[in-house]
Design a protein around this motif. Structure first.
Motif, PDB file in Angstrom:
ATOM      1  N   ASN A   1      61.773  63.279  42.738  1.00 58.71           N
ATOM      2  CA  ASN A   1      61.888  61.946  42.574  1.00 58.71           C
ATOM      3  C   ASN A   1      62.198  60.853  43.428  1.00 58.71           C
ATOM      4  N   GLN A   2      62.683  60.727  44.169  1.00 58.27           N
ATOM      5  CA  GLN A   2      63.435  59.370  44.810  1.00 58.27           C
ATOM      6  C   GLN A   2      63.215  57.831  44.713  1.00 58.27           C
ATOM      7  N   ALA A   3      61.930  57.935  43.997  1.00 58.25           N
ATOM      8  CA  ALA A   3      61.136  56.906  43.788  1.00 58.25           C
ATOM      9  C   ALA A   3      62.233  56.219  42.546  1.00 58.25           C
ATOM     10  N   LYS A   4      62.125  57.103  41.435  1.00 62.17           N
ATOM     11  CA  LYS A   4      63.093  56.848  40.128  1.00 62.17           C
ATOM     12  C   LYS A   4      64.098  57.670  39.704  1.00 62.17           C
ATOM     13  N   GLY A   5      65.349  57.324  38.324  1.00 61.69           N
ATOM     14  CA  GLY A   5      65.493  58.643  38.201  1.00 61.69           C
ATOM     15  C   GLY A   5      67.021  58.964  38.804  1.00 61.69           C
ATOM     16  N   VAL A   6      67.366  59.857  38.053  1.00 56.17           N
ATOM     17  CA  VAL A   6      68.854  60.667  39.453  1.00 56.17           C
ATOM     18  C   VAL A   6      68.932  60.734  40.162  1.00 56.17           C
ATOM     19  N   PHE A   7      67.856  61.407  40.507  1.00 55.92           N
ATOM     20  CA  PHE A   7      67.702  62.186  42.278  1.00 55.92           C
ATOM     21  C   PHE A   7      67.667  61.261  43.152  1.00 55.92           C
ATOM     22  N   ALA A   8      67.024  60.158  43.050  1.00 57.88           N
ATOM     23  CA  ALA A   8      67.198  58.569  43.715  1.00 57.88           C
ATOM     24  C   ALA A   8      69.185  58.480  44.374  1.00 57.88           C
ATOM     25  N   ASP A   9      69.887  59.029  43.370  1.00 55.96           N
ATOM     26  CA  ASP A   9      71.496  59.385  43.976  1.00 55.96           C
ATOM     27  C   ASP A   9      71.656  60.515  45.050  1.00 55.96           C
TER      28      ASP A   9
ATOM     29  N   ILE B   1      66.917  65.342  33.793  1.00 57.77           N
ATOM     30  CA  ILE B   1      65.970  65.762  34.536  1.00 57.77           C
ATOM     31  C   ILE B   1      64.434  66.465  33.779  1.00 57.77           C
ATOM     32  N   LYS B   2      63.470  66.125  34.945  1.00 53.64           N
ATOM     33  CA  LYS B   2      62.349  66.698  33.836  1.00 53.64           C
ATOM     34  C   LYS B   2      62.011  67.482  34.668  1.00 53.64           C
ATOM     35  N   ILE B   3      61.681  68.995  34.940  1.00 52.90           N
ATOM     36  CA  ILE B   3      61.412  69.410  35.686  1.00 52.90           C
ATOM     37  C   ILE B   3      60.031  69.995  35.541  1.00 52.90           C
ATOM     38  N   VAL B   4      58.912  69.863  36.839  1.00 49.16           N
ATOM     39  CA  VAL B   4      57.206  69.913  36.199  1.00 49.16           C
ATOM     40  C   VAL B   4      57.242  71.174  37.707  1.00 49.16           C
ATOM     41  N   THR B   5      55.676  72.052  36.477  1.00 47.89           N
ATOM     42  CA  THR B   5      55.141  72.950  37.569  1.00 47.89           C
ATOM     43  C   THR B   5      53.785  73.293  36.613  1.00 47.89           C
ATOM     44  N   TYR B   6      53.406  74.513  37.441  1.00 50.32           N
ATOM     45  CA  TYR B   6      52.553  75.779  36.850  1.00 50.32           C
ATOM     46  C   TYR B   6      53.035  76.139  35.552  1.00 50.32           C
ATOM     47  N   SER B   7      51.678  76.480  35.060  1.00 46.97           N
ATOM     48  CA  SER B   7      51.414  76.944  34.066  1.00 46.97           C
ATOM     49  C   SER B   7      51.974  78.385  33.218  1.00 46.97           C
TER      50      SER B   7
ATOM     51  N   LYS C   1      71.570  68.142  31.551  1.00 51.95           N
ATOM     52  CA  LYS C   1      70.424  67.948  30.423  1.00 51.95           C
ATOM     53  C   LYS C   1      68.871  68.089  31.122  1.00 51.95           C
ATOM     54  N   VAL C   2      68.482  69.924  30.944  1.00 52.46           N
ATOM     55  CA  VAL C   2      66.806  69.761  31.064  1.00 52.46           C
ATOM     56  C   VAL C   2      65.838  69.837  30.879  1.00 52.46           C
ATOM     57  N   ASP C   3      64.657  69.010  30.879  1.00 49.43           N
ATOM     58  CA  ASP C   3      63.283  69.943  30.407  1.00 49.43           C
ATOM     59  C   ASP C   3      62.888  70.391  31.080  1.00 49.43           C
ATOM     60  N   LEU C   4      62.159  70.672  30.838  1.00 47.48           N
ATOM     61  CA  LEU C   4      60.944  71.842  31.225  1.00 47.48           C
ATOM     62  C   LEU C   4      59.447  71.493  31.105  1.00 47.48           C
ATOM     63  N   GLN C   5      58.709  70.885  31.923  1.00 39.05           N
ATOM     64  CA  GLN C   5      57.363  70.417  31.712  1.00 39.05           C
ATOM     65  C   GLN C   5      56.412  71.139  31.948  1.00 39.05           C
TER      66      GLN C   5
END
Length: 534
Positions: A294-302, A372-378, A400-404
């Motif tokens: 996600n380069q629109a917002k959050g840390v990966f914009a850097d 970061i929040k990682i989002v993927t299939y269940s 810090k990593v959150d998995l959703q």
């Protein structure tokens, strides 16, 4: 009549995986030497059942997505047929139309086949094609291809009932392949006009099959279209689709003889690939395993965060966590070494944990902690991958990593629509047998698959340059610029490549893949005996 078909051939998982990883990725590719082409005499009659992971929502020919085997377009193709399609070598071929050609990539001529009729008796002619494309271009239709078709539908000129001339605003050498992937289906205008809403649309096409019955979300049965233009095809009396969302259930259904085939990957099949009466067939089109930053917002914009992510992880180990199989060779850029566009000069970052930690520390110091929040299939495969990512990244300081985990149907709304992620992992490979339209959809600033909102005027310029010329050397130079920018900007996390395979009963003939691997169903037939290559 004798036709040339891809034969079904048995492979060990290791052999097939090695062949798959050696194929050209997302580009025009030649047939793998491991796939034999045999002279087979088609058998008329019989029934084949294809397992899909999901069902269509309606029979609207304008609502297209997922040109891969086992996707919703499989069903639409059986009724409507591709007006043109892309073969496994990346060449645009005539389907329901005879041809689509251009001398300059700007003015394109579509020649329709004579005497083709929809199953309601209406002519499959230039007026019908124009009606369908004008409907796709209308924003009210909500077609995923609206932006593409609205760029040229007003320039359509009907030369005669079987000839359409299309003038593009700018030259596009990939117009044919983009059309085949985004807006290839033509329905009877009368059937479309009769429907008050999308769910009311009756599937009236001119393709190889007609709908017999449909239990939405469960199964559908189609019968041979007796008026199909390409006699004696289709060979089958009956084509069935069964919807089974869970991978292991799909596999066991084929192995037990409850269905003819399913699409998947060799790592999923395991010992089932060698079960009695079953074989595998590689679809010779590799694709990318990728995740979106996600380069629109959050840390990966850097940029530093994207570089740190690459350097913090060992991609071969990540693939093993995902597939539980060793031996994957990592792509060094968007194109692999077998692609005519590959340039070895530009490479993605390699594993470098010391430098990754330095970048994590620098981000924290600058008030941009790597959280970061990682989002993927269940599903089970992506759960393993997500857990591996969470565990590996959490070993670093200032991370810090959150998995959703979400249901598959919820991933596009969560990531593409809402942008509610830092890293979004879309399961499976994104397959195409030509650079376009996939590459611009992924990397172009307005691309439909650009979930991370990567925005680079230089990338847009390089992609446009590749599309605007018929000169192979100029195309190669433009794609070298694309690879330079991929290595420089890191718009995606590219962690592997793979080819899809069919798990298939060994008495199945007429396997002819097109586009991203969808089978041309008019060629399918049931062999009298097992038609495995000897």
């Amino acid at each position: 009549m004798t036709d040339r078909f891809f034969s079904v051939r048995t492979h060990s998982p290791k052999t097939v995986r090695a062949a798959a990883l050696a194929l050209a990725m997302l580009c025009g590719s030649a047939l793998s030497s491991t796939l034999a082409v045999a002279e087979e005499q088609p058998v008329k009659g019989g029934e084949i059942t294809i397992i899909n992971g999901s069902d269509i929502k309606s029979w609207d020919p304008a609502i297209t997505n997922s040109t891969f085997p086992g996707g919703p377009m499989d069903m639409l193709d059986a009724i409507y047929g591709f007006i043109v399609y892309v073969d496994v070598k990346g060449v645009v071929q005539g389907g329901m139309a005879e041809s689509l050609t251009s001398p300059d990539a700007k003015v394109w001529t579509l020649k329709l086949r004579p005497n083709v009729k929809f199953t309601d008796g209406a002519a499959y002619d230039a007026e019908a094609v124009k009606f369908n494309w004008d409907r796709v271009a209308d924003p009210a239709t909500l077609s995923p291809a609206q932006a593409f078709v609205s760029g040229w539908n007003k320039s359509i000129k009907i030369v005669d009932p079987l000839t359409i001339e299309i003038t593009l605003a700018t030259p596009d050498r990939n117009f044919g392949s983009t059309l085949a992937n985004l807006s290839p289906f033509i329905a009877s205008p009368a059937a479309l006009k009769a429907a008050e809403k999308k769910t009311d649309i009756k599937p009236v096409g001119a393709g190889a099959f007609v709908l017999d019955n449909w239990n939405q979300g469960v199964s559908m049965t189609l019968k041979r279209n007796p008026g199909y233009w390409d006699q004696p095809r289709p060979y089958l009396d009956t084509l069935k689709f069964v919807v089974i969302p869970e991978t292991n259930s799909r596999i066991s259904t084929v192995v037990q003889g409850g269905a003819t085939m399913m699409a998947g990957y060799m790592y999923q099949f395991g010992s089932n690939a060698t079960a009695e009466g079953v074989t595998t067939h590689e679809v010779p089109l590799s694709g990318l395993y990728r995740a979106y930053f996600n380069q629109a917002k959050g840390v990966f914009a850097d940029h530093r965060a994207r570089e740190a992510f690459y350097e913090a992880l060992q991609r071969p180990r990540l693939m093993k966590a995902y597939t539980q199989i060793d031996g994957y060779v990592m792509p060094t850029n968007y194109f692999t070494a077998d692609s005519p566009y590959y340039d070895a000069t530009y490479k993605l970052p390699e594993y470098n944990p010391e430098h990754a930690q330095e970048l994590f520390d620098a981000l924290a110091k600058d008030g941009k902690p790597f959280e970061i929040k990682i989002v993927t299939y269940s599903n089970s495969d992506l759960k393993r991958m997500g857990s591996y990512l969470q565990q590996s990244l959490s070993a670093y300081e200032n991370v810090k990593v959150d998995l959703q985990l979400v249901d598959q149907a919820m991933l596009p709304p969560t990531c593409k629509v809402q942008g509610n992620f830092d890293l979004c992992i879309d399961g499976g490979v994104l397959v195409a047998n030509g650079a376009e339209p996939i590459i611009t959809n992924l990397l172009g600033s307005k691309g439909n698959d650009n979930w991370g909102k990567y925005n680079s005027p230089d990338m847009d310029k390089a992609l446009a340059a590749a599309n605007a010329t018929m000169d192979p050397e100029a195309v190669k130079k433009a794609y070298a610029d694309v690879q330079k920018l991929v290595a420089q900007d890191l718009p995606l996390y590219i962690y592997g490549s793979e080819a899809r395979n069919l798990l298939i009963r060994n008495n199945t003939g007429g396997i002819v893949p097109s586009n991203g691997g969808i089978l041309q169903k008019q060629f399918l037939f049931v062999c009298k005996d097992a038609c495995t290559t000897k």
